[in-house]
Design a protein around this motif. Structure first.
Motif, PDB file in Angstrom:
ATOM      1  N   PHE A   6     112.313  -2.132  66.368  1.00 37.17           N
ATOM      2  CA  PHE A   6     112.446  -2.858  67.637  1.00 37.17           C
ATOM      3  C   PHE A   6     113.180  -1.996  68.660  1.00 37.17           C
ATOM      4  CE2 PHE A   6     111.544  -6.371  64.779  1.00 37.17           C
ATOM      5  CZ  PHE A   6     110.710  -7.156  65.543  1.00 37.17           C
ATOM      6  N   VAL A   7     114.071  -1.140  68.176  1.00 37.12           N
ATOM      7  CA  VAL A   7     114.824  -0.243  69.078  1.00 37.12           C
ATOM      8  C   VAL A   7     113.853   0.721  69.771  1.00 37.12           C
ATOM      9  CG1 VAL A   7     116.567   1.590  69.147  1.00 37.12           C
ATOM     10  CG2 VAL A   7     116.953  -0.452  67.747  1.00 37.12           C
ATOM     11  N   ALA A   8     112.922   1.285  69.004  1.00 32.20           N
ATOM     12  CA  ALA A   8     111.982   2.266  69.569  1.00 32.20           C
ATOM     13  C   ALA A   8     111.130   1.667  70.689  1.00 32.20           C
ATOM     14  CB  ALA A   8     111.086   2.818  68.465  1.00 32.20           C
ATOM     15  N   LYS A   9     110.935   0.352  70.665  1.00 31.61           N
ATOM     16  CA  LYS A   9     110.104  -0.293  71.691  1.00 31.61           C
ATOM     17  C   LYS A   9     110.745  -0.234  73.073  1.00 31.61           C
ATOM     18  CE  LYS A   9     107.837  -3.456  68.486  1.00 31.61           C
ATOM     19  NZ  LYS A   9     106.485  -2.900  68.661  1.00 31.61           N
ATOM     20  N   ALA A  10     112.067  -0.020  73.105  1.00 27.62           N
ATOM     21  CA  ALA A  10     112.752   0.015  74.409  1.00 27.62           C
ATOM     22  C   ALA A  10     113.469   1.343  74.663  1.00 27.62           C
ATOM     23  CB  ALA A  10     113.765  -1.126  74.488  1.00 27.62           C
ATOM     24  N   ALA A  11     113.607   2.178  73.628  1.00 18.42           N
ATOM     25  CA  ALA A  11     114.376   3.417  73.790  1.00 18.42           C
ATOM     26  C   ALA A  11     113.612   4.442  74.623  1.00 18.42           C
ATOM     27  CB  ALA A  11     114.693   4.007  72.417  1.00 18.42           C
ATOM     28  N   THR A  12     114.378   5.343  75.243  1.00 23.15           N
ATOM     29  CA  THR A  12     113.764   6.470  75.958  1.00 23.15           C
ATOM     30  C   THR A  12     113.064   7.384  74.960  1.00 23.15           C
ATOM     31  OG1 THR A  12     115.688   6.340  77.423  1.00 23.15           O
ATOM     32  CG2 THR A  12     114.280   8.287  77.644  1.00 23.15           C
ATOM     33  N   THR A  15     114.701  -5.449  62.595  1.00 27.03           N
ATOM     34  CA  THR A  15     114.671  -6.925  62.662  1.00 27.03           C
ATOM     35  C   THR A  15     115.095  -7.523  64.003  1.00 27.03           C
ATOM     36  OG1 THR A  15     116.979  -7.120  61.936  1.00 27.03           O
ATOM     37  CG2 THR A  15     115.287  -7.097  60.197  1.00 27.03           C
ATOM     38  N   SER A  16     115.803  -6.766  64.842  1.00 30.63           N
ATOM     39  CA  SER A  16     116.573  -7.429  65.901  1.00 30.63           C
ATOM     40  C   SER A  16     115.900  -7.436  67.281  1.00 30.63           C
ATOM     41  CB  SER A  16     117.956  -6.793  66.045  1.00 30.63           C
ATOM     42  OG  SER A  16     118.661  -7.443  67.078  1.00 30.63           O
ATOM     43  N   VAL A  17     115.357  -8.594  67.631  1.00 31.57           N
ATOM     44  CA  VAL A  17     114.830  -8.788  68.991  1.00 31.57           C
ATOM     45  C   VAL A  17     116.000  -8.832  69.984  1.00 31.57           C
ATOM     46  CG1 VAL A  17     113.520 -10.357  70.483  1.00 31.57           C
ATOM     47  CG2 VAL A  17     112.787  -9.984  68.125  1.00 31.57           C
ATOM     48  N   ALA A  18     117.160  -9.334  69.543  1.00 34.72           N
ATOM     49  CA  ALA A  18     118.326  -9.411  70.440  1.00 34.72           C
ATOM     50  C   ALA A  18     118.774  -8.008  70.870  1.00 34.72           C
ATOM     51  CB  ALA A  18     119.472 -10.139  69.733  1.00 34.72           C
ATOM     52  N   ILE A  19     118.751  -7.063  69.962  1.00 25.42           N
ATOM     53  CA  ILE A  19     119.118  -5.683  70.325  1.00 25.42           C
ATOM     54  C   ILE A  19     118.040  -5.074  71.231  1.00 25.42           C
ATOM     55  CG2 ILE A  19     119.437  -3.350  69.365  1.00 25.42           C
ATOM     56  CD1 ILE A  19     121.050  -4.712  67.080  1.00 25.42           C
ATOM     57  N   LEU A  20     116.783  -5.337  70.929  1.00 27.11           N
ATOM     58  CA  LEU A  20     115.692  -4.877  71.813  1.00 27.11           C
ATOM     59  C   LEU A  20     115.895  -5.420  73.232  1.00 27.11           C
ATOM     60  CD1 LEU A  20     112.822  -3.877  72.625  1.00 27.11           C
ATOM     61  CD2 LEU A  20     111.927  -5.945  71.559  1.00 27.11           C
ATOM     62  N   LYS A  40     119.633   0.471  82.412  1.00 25.73           N
ATOM     63  CA  LYS A  40     118.940   1.427  83.282  1.00 25.73           C
ATOM     64  C   LYS A  40     119.525   2.806  82.996  1.00 25.73           C
ATOM     65  CE  LYS A  40     117.865  -1.803  86.990  1.00 25.73           C
ATOM     66  NZ  LYS A  40     118.798  -2.934  86.930  1.00 25.73           N
ATOM     67  N   LEU A  41     119.605   3.150  81.747  1.00 21.73           N
ATOM     68  CA  LEU A  41     120.242   4.391  81.281  1.00 21.73           C
ATOM     69  C   LEU A  41     119.334   5.037  80.242  1.00 21.73           C
ATOM     70  CD1 LEU A  41     123.759   2.921  80.356  1.00 21.73           C
ATOM     71  CD2 LEU A  41     123.213   4.202  82.433  1.00 21.73           C
ATOM     72  N   PRO A  42     119.496   6.359  80.010  1.00 18.84           N
ATOM     73  CA  PRO A  42     118.770   6.945  78.873  1.00 18.84           C
ATOM     74  C   PRO A  42     119.311   6.362  77.567  1.00 18.84           C
ATOM     75  CG  PRO A  42     120.319   8.543  79.811  1.00 18.84           C
ATOM     76  CD  PRO A  42     120.311   7.359  80.731  1.00 18.84           C
ATOM     77  N   VAL A  43     118.417   5.946  76.703  1.00 18.03           N
ATOM     78  CA  VAL A  43     118.791   5.378  75.395  1.00 18.03           C
ATOM     79  C   VAL A  43     118.028   6.148  74.318  1.00 18.03           C
ATOM     80  CG1 VAL A  43     118.787   3.330  73.919  1.00 18.03           C
ATOM     81  CG2 VAL A  43     119.145   3.085  76.382  1.00 18.03           C
ATOM     82  N   ILE A  44     118.779   6.809  73.438  1.00 21.49           N
ATOM     83  CA  ILE A  44     118.141   7.568  72.362  1.00 21.49           C
ATOM     84  C   ILE A  44     118.414   6.857  71.040  1.00 21.49           C
ATOM     85  CG2 ILE A  44     117.868   9.825  71.267  1.00 21.49           C
ATOM     86  CD1 ILE A  44     117.298   9.913  74.285  1.00 21.49           C
ATOM     87  N   GLU A  45     117.330   6.501  70.357  1.00 22.52           N
ATOM     88  CA  GLU A  45     117.447   5.923  69.005  1.00 22.52           C
ATOM     89  C   GLU A  45     117.631   7.070  68.015  1.00 22.52           C
ATOM     90  OE1 GLU A  45     113.680   4.654  67.361  1.00 22.52           O
ATOM     91  OE2 GLU A  45     114.671   3.250  66.005  1.00 22.52           O
ATOM     92  N   GLU A  74     116.601  -3.286  76.709  1.00 23.34           N
ATOM     93  CA  GLU A  74     115.691  -3.385  77.876  1.00 23.34           C
ATOM     94  C   GLU A  74     116.456  -3.640  79.167  1.00 23.34           C
ATOM     95  OE1 GLU A  74     112.739  -6.220  76.632  1.00 23.34           O
ATOM     96  OE2 GLU A  74     111.347  -4.603  76.131  1.00 23.34           O
ATOM     97  N   MET A  75     117.664  -4.167  79.067  1.00 22.72           N
ATOM     98  CA  MET A  75     118.455  -4.440  80.277  1.00 22.72           C
ATOM     99  C   MET A  75     119.179  -3.197  80.796  1.00 22.72           C
ATOM    100  SD  MET A  75     119.991  -8.088  79.317  1.00 22.72           S
ATOM    101  CE  MET A  75     118.933  -9.249  78.520  1.00 22.72           C
TER     102      MET A  75
END
Ligand code: CA2
Length: 165
Positions: A124-130, A90-95, A102-107, A99-100
């Motif tokens: 929404f997390v997967a849209k920005a995660a590494t 649900t969360s666009v705020a977390i997405l 500059k680190l590896p992010v694993i969902e 997105e801000m």
């Protein structure tokens, strides 16, 4: 704090957990397993230590607090592992906060949302995660630590993830 072979200090991995995960181990073990969040925290710390890394393990039931953890991670983490739980879907705020980074992010997810109800199929997390690791129970977290460690050891790792000597 853990050191890498070049002797510079490596910032910790932030492991961020979303709503209701504080209650793990009390219900639905057939979906989420029997481990409590405290047990997962300990296993993560041990796994990271094996890579010479430290962890900061966080949980909140509040969306805004999760956003604040992610903002803090920009300056104080070398990588982020996130199980945003229900906010994943649900969360666009977390997405936006991811997105801000500059680190590896694993969902990560304990269960495999793709095998469950339709409303869990959008992340929404997967849209920005590494990358994403799902469906493997506690191993989703442990494999995510391996993935961050591999990233930090590899050529993609940016100087930003290291503190100056
Ligand atoms: O499988 C996962 O890790 C989830 O992120 C868990 C979320 C769910 O909304 C996601 O679709 C997948 C739910 C967390 C609920 O936590 C519980 C805690 C105690 C007992 C039962 C569930």
């Amino acid at each position: 704090m853990a050191k890498n072979p070049s002797n510079s200090k490596i910032l910790p991995i932030y492991i961020i957990n979303g709503p209701n995960l504080n209650l793990l181990g009390t219900r639905q073990p057939e979906i989420y397993g029997r481990a409590t969040l405290g047990e997962i925290e300990k296993l993560c710390a041990e796994r990271a230590k094996g890579h010479g890394l430290a962890t900061v393990f966080l949980q909140s039931n509040k969306e805004g607090e999760l956003v604040e953890f992610l903002q803090e991670a920009r300056a104080t983490a070398s990588g982020v592992i996130i199980n945003a739980a229900g906010y994943t879907h649900t969360s666009v705020a977390i997405l936006d906060a991811i997105e801000m980074l500059k680190l590896p992010v694993i969902e990560v997810h304990l269960s495999n949302p793709a095998r469950r109800e339709d409303f869990r199929h959008l992340s929404f997390v997967a849209k920005a995660a590494t990358g994403s690791i799902t469906g493997l129970g506690v191993n989703s977290y442990l494999l995510a630590i391996d993935a961050v460690a591999a990233f930090l050891a590899g050529p993609q790792a940016k100087e930003k993830t290291r503190k100056k000597k």
